[in-house]
Design a protein around this motif. Structure first.
Motif, PDB file in Angstrom:
ATOM      1  N   ALA A   3      -7.005 -45.401  28.463  1.00  0.00           N
ATOM      2  CA  ALA A   3      -7.308 -46.388  27.436  1.00  0.00           C
ATOM      3  C   ALA A   3      -8.685 -46.087  26.858  1.00  0.00           C
ATOM      4  O   ALA A   3      -9.641 -45.853  27.592  1.00  0.00           O
ATOM      5  CB  ALA A   3      -7.286 -47.795  28.018  1.00  0.00           C
ATOM      6  N   VAL A   4      -8.754 -46.053  25.532  1.00  0.00           N
ATOM      7  CA  VAL A   4     -10.019 -45.840  24.836  1.00  0.00           C
ATOM      8  C   VAL A   4     -10.162 -46.923  23.760  1.00  0.00           C
ATOM      9  O   VAL A   4      -9.177 -47.487  23.305  1.00  0.00           O
ATOM     10  CB  VAL A   4     -10.123 -44.430  24.200  1.00  0.00           C
ATOM     11  N   PRO A   5     -11.390 -47.197  23.345  1.00  0.00           N
ATOM     12  CA  PRO A   5     -11.614 -48.251  22.354  1.00  0.00           C
ATOM     13  C   PRO A   5     -11.202 -47.841  20.937  1.00  0.00           C
ATOM     14  O   PRO A   5     -11.314 -46.681  20.559  1.00  0.00           O
ATOM     15  CB  PRO A   5     -13.127 -48.482  22.402  1.00  0.00           C
ATOM     16  N   LYS A   6     -10.727 -48.836  20.203  1.00  0.00           N
ATOM     17  CA  LYS A   6     -10.529 -48.711  18.759  1.00  0.00           C
ATOM     18  C   LYS A   6     -11.586 -49.602  18.122  1.00  0.00           C
ATOM     19  O   LYS A   6     -11.845 -50.701  18.600  1.00  0.00           O
ATOM     20  CB  LYS A   6      -9.143 -49.226  18.351  1.00  0.00           C
ATOM     21  N   VAL A   7     -12.203 -49.106  17.054  1.00  0.00           N
ATOM     22  CA  VAL A   7     -13.223 -49.881  16.346  1.00  0.00           C
ATOM     23  C   VAL A   7     -12.850 -49.952  14.874  1.00  0.00           C
ATOM     24  O   VAL A   7     -12.105 -49.104  14.366  1.00  0.00           O
ATOM     25  CB  VAL A   7     -14.636 -49.266  16.527  1.00  0.00           C
ATOM     26  N   ASN A   8     -13.391 -50.967  14.192  1.00  0.00           N
ATOM     27  CA  ASN A   8     -13.148 -51.055  12.751  1.00  0.00           C
ATOM     28  C   ASN A   8     -14.106 -50.109  12.021  1.00  0.00           C
ATOM     29  O   ASN A   8     -14.868 -49.372  12.647  1.00  0.00           O
ATOM     30  CB  ASN A   8     -13.254 -52.500  12.262  1.00  0.00           C
ATOM     31  N   THR A   9     -14.104 -50.142  10.717  1.00  0.00           N
ATOM     32  CA  THR A   9     -14.929 -49.214   9.940  1.00  0.00           C
ATOM     33  C   THR A   9     -16.426 -49.501  10.081  1.00  0.00           C
ATOM     34  O   THR A   9     -17.250 -48.659   9.743  1.00  0.00           O
ATOM     35  CB  THR A   9     -14.543 -49.248   8.447  1.00  0.00           C
ATOM     36  N   ASP A  10     -16.788 -50.679  10.601  1.00  0.00           N
ATOM     37  CA  ASP A  10     -18.193 -51.003  10.862  1.00  0.00           C
ATOM     38  C   ASP A  10     -18.593 -50.644  12.289  1.00  0.00           C
ATOM     39  O   ASP A  10     -19.748 -50.832  12.673  1.00  0.00           O
ATOM     40  CB  ASP A  10     -18.450 -52.497  10.641  1.00  0.00           C
ATOM     41  N   GLY A  11     -17.640 -50.187  13.089  1.00  0.00           N
ATOM     42  CA  GLY A  11     -17.909 -49.803  14.468  1.00  0.00           C
ATOM     43  C   GLY A  11     -17.684 -50.910  15.479  1.00  0.00           C
ATOM     44  O   GLY A  11     -17.849 -50.690  16.676  1.00  0.00           O
ATOM     45  N   LEU A  12     -17.303 -52.103  15.036  1.00  0.00           N
ATOM     46  CA  LEU A  12     -17.085 -53.218  15.960  1.00  0.00           C
ATOM     47  C   LEU A  12     -15.781 -53.023  16.735  1.00  0.00           C
ATOM     48  O   LEU A  12     -14.751 -52.685  16.158  1.00  0.00           O
ATOM     49  CB  LEU A  12     -17.051 -54.549  15.211  1.00  0.00           C
ATOM     50  N   TYR A  13     -15.866 -53.255  18.041  1.00  0.00           N
ATOM     51  CA  TYR A  13     -14.726 -53.076  18.944  1.00  0.00           C
ATOM     52  C   TYR A  13     -13.578 -53.986  18.513  1.00  0.00           C
ATOM     53  O   TYR A  13     -13.752 -55.161  18.246  1.00  0.00           O
ATOM     54  CB  TYR A  13     -15.160 -53.411  20.377  1.00  0.00           C
ATOM     55  N   LEU A  14     -12.360 -53.396  18.469  1.00  0.00           N
ATOM     56  CA  LEU A  14     -11.156 -54.158  18.146  1.00  0.00           C
ATOM     57  C   LEU A  14     -10.289 -54.373  19.383  1.00  0.00           C
ATOM     58  O   LEU A  14      -9.956 -55.490  19.747  1.00  0.00           O
ATOM     59  CB  LEU A  14     -10.327 -53.439  17.075  1.00  0.00           C
ATOM     60  N   GLU A  15      -9.904 -53.259  20.009  1.00  0.00           N
ATOM     61  CA  GLU A  15      -9.004 -53.303  21.158  1.00  0.00           C
ATOM     62  C   GLU A  15      -8.980 -51.926  21.794  1.00  0.00           C
ATOM     63  O   GLU A  15      -9.533 -50.977  21.255  1.00  0.00           O
ATOM     64  CB  GLU A  15      -7.591 -53.697  20.727  1.00  0.00           C
ATOM     65  N   ASP A  16      -8.324 -51.832  22.932  1.00  0.00           N
ATOM     66  CA  ASP A  16      -8.124 -50.534  23.568  1.00  0.00           C
ATOM     67  C   ASP A  16      -6.776 -49.987  23.144  1.00  0.00           C
ATOM     68  O   ASP A  16      -5.851 -50.746  22.846  1.00  0.00           O
ATOM     69  CB  ASP A  16      -8.170 -50.658  25.096  1.00  0.00           C
ATOM     70  N   THR A  17      -6.667 -48.672  23.116  1.00  0.00           N
ATOM     71  CA  THR A  17      -5.409 -48.012  22.812  1.00  0.00           C
ATOM     72  C   THR A  17      -5.229 -46.870  23.804  1.00  0.00           C
ATOM     73  O   THR A  17      -6.211 -46.333  24.321  1.00  0.00           O
ATOM     74  CB  THR A  17      -5.378 -47.500  21.345  1.00  0.00           C
ATOM     75  N   LEU A  18      -3.983 -46.513  24.063  1.00  0.00           N
ATOM     76  CA  LEU A  18      -3.696 -45.431  25.007  1.00  0.00           C
ATOM     77  C   LEU A  18      -3.678 -44.090  24.277  1.00  0.00           C
ATOM     78  O   LEU A  18      -3.103 -43.967  23.200  1.00  0.00           O
ATOM     79  CB  LEU A  18      -2.349 -45.664  25.686  1.00  0.00           C
ATOM     80  N   VAL A  19      -4.330 -43.108  24.896  1.00  0.00           N
ATOM     81  CA  VAL A  19      -4.370 -41.752  24.355  1.00  0.00           C
ATOM     82  C   VAL A  19      -4.157 -40.775  25.498  1.00  0.00           C
ATOM     83  O   VAL A  19      -4.177 -41.150  26.665  1.00  0.00           O
ATOM     84  CB  VAL A  19      -5.722 -41.448  23.647  1.00  0.00           C
ATOM     85  N   ASP A  20      -3.985 -39.513  25.163  1.00  0.00           N
ATOM     86  CA  ASP A  20      -3.850 -38.463  26.166  1.00  0.00           C
ATOM     87  C   ASP A  20      -5.143 -38.350  26.960  1.00  0.00           C
ATOM     88  O   ASP A  20      -6.230 -38.577  26.435  1.00  0.00           O
ATOM     89  CB  ASP A  20      -3.527 -37.136  25.455  1.00  0.00           C
ATOM     90  N   ASP A  21      -5.033 -37.945  28.220  1.00  0.00           N
ATOM     91  CA  ASP A  21      -6.216 -37.815  29.086  1.00  0.00           C
ATOM     92  C   ASP A  21      -7.247 -36.838  28.527  1.00  0.00           C
ATOM     93  O   ASP A  21      -8.438 -36.972  28.788  1.00  0.00           O
ATOM     94  CB  ASP A  21      -5.811 -37.364  30.491  1.00  0.00           C
ATOM     95  N   ALA A  22      -6.822 -35.859  27.758  1.00  0.00           N
ATOM     96  CA  ALA A  22      -7.733 -34.841  27.235  1.00  0.00           C
ATOM     97  C   ALA A  22      -8.477 -35.307  25.982  1.00  0.00           C
ATOM     98  O   ALA A  22      -9.377 -34.629  25.507  1.00  0.00           O
ATOM     99  CB  ALA A  22      -6.957 -33.568  26.913  1.00  0.00           C
ATOM    100  N   PHE A  23      -8.147 -36.487  25.454  1.00  0.00           N
ATOM    101  CA  PHE A  23      -8.772 -36.966  24.221  1.00  0.00           C
ATOM    102  C   PHE A  23     -10.263 -37.203  24.413  1.00  0.00           C
ATOM    103  O   PHE A  23     -10.704 -37.756  25.411  1.00  0.00           O
ATOM    104  CB  PHE A  23      -8.106 -38.271  23.765  1.00  0.00           C
TER     105      PHE A  23
END
Length: 189
Positions: A3-23
């Motif tokens: 799980a890694v963070p997703k942020v909006n265009t201003d950089g504010l945290y939105l939520e976590d999203t799942l990505v590959d371990d190598a990301f």
């Protein structure tokens, strides 16, 4: 997967999203813009054609750098990230230039092989709230008493009332005993 963070265009945290371990790194994500159904479609355009860039807009970024613990509203510093990437690129370009110059020398003239100097990563997660907002957020809030607390308070009040009545009864009992003793002494005299 991680799980890694997703942020909006201003950089504010939105939520976590799942990505590959190598990301790692920072990549943009886009939202699809629905076309206006009131516009007419040109009959010469095939419908199966992939959408172009005008059908999506930048929504934010997926950030492969974990958030810093203890932040009330994490904000990813996109400007610091960009500057950090520029510094890494400049350091690599400089290293490649120095390495090429070193390799062009004869083995006797070379000396030690150049070393790529690592660029220290700046603090990329910052606080997204102002000190005033944090103060307001952390201000002690009056708590509503729940049912258990309310009943406990009533029970304590009743116990105090019972204790007071007991004291009054004992005082009245002592008065009665005193009066009876006086009456007996008057009768015996």
């Amino acid at each position: 997967m991680k799980a890694v963070p997703k942020v909006n265009t201003d950089g504010l945290y939105l939520e976590d999203t799942l990505v590959d371990d190598a990301f790692s790194g920072v990549v943009p994500f886009y939202s699809h813009i629905e076309p206006d159904v009131s516009t007419t479609v040109d009959a010469t355009e095939p419908e199966d054609e992939p959408s172009n860039d005008s059908d999506s807009s930048l929504s934010g970024y997926i950030v492969g750098i974990p958030t810093t613990p203890g932040l009330y509203r994490p904000c990813f510093d996109l400007a610091a990230w960009s500057a950090y990437q520029s510094a890494i690129s400049a350091a690599q370009d400089s290293y490649q230039r120095v390495l090429s110059e070193w390799q062009a020398l004869s083995k006797e003239e070379r000396g030690e092989m150049p070393v790529l100097e690592s660029t220290p990563q700046p603090t990329l997660w910052i606080e997204g709230l102002t000190p005033e907002e944090i103060k307001e957020l952390t201000k002690p809030q009056p708590q509503e008493a729940n049912e258990v607390d309310r009943l406990g308070s009533e029970m304590v009040t009743r116990e105090l009332e019972v204790l007071e009545l007991r004291q009054q009864n004992e005082a009245q009992g002592a008065q009665i005993v005193g009066l009876e003793l006086r009456l007996l002494s008057l009768e015996n005299s």
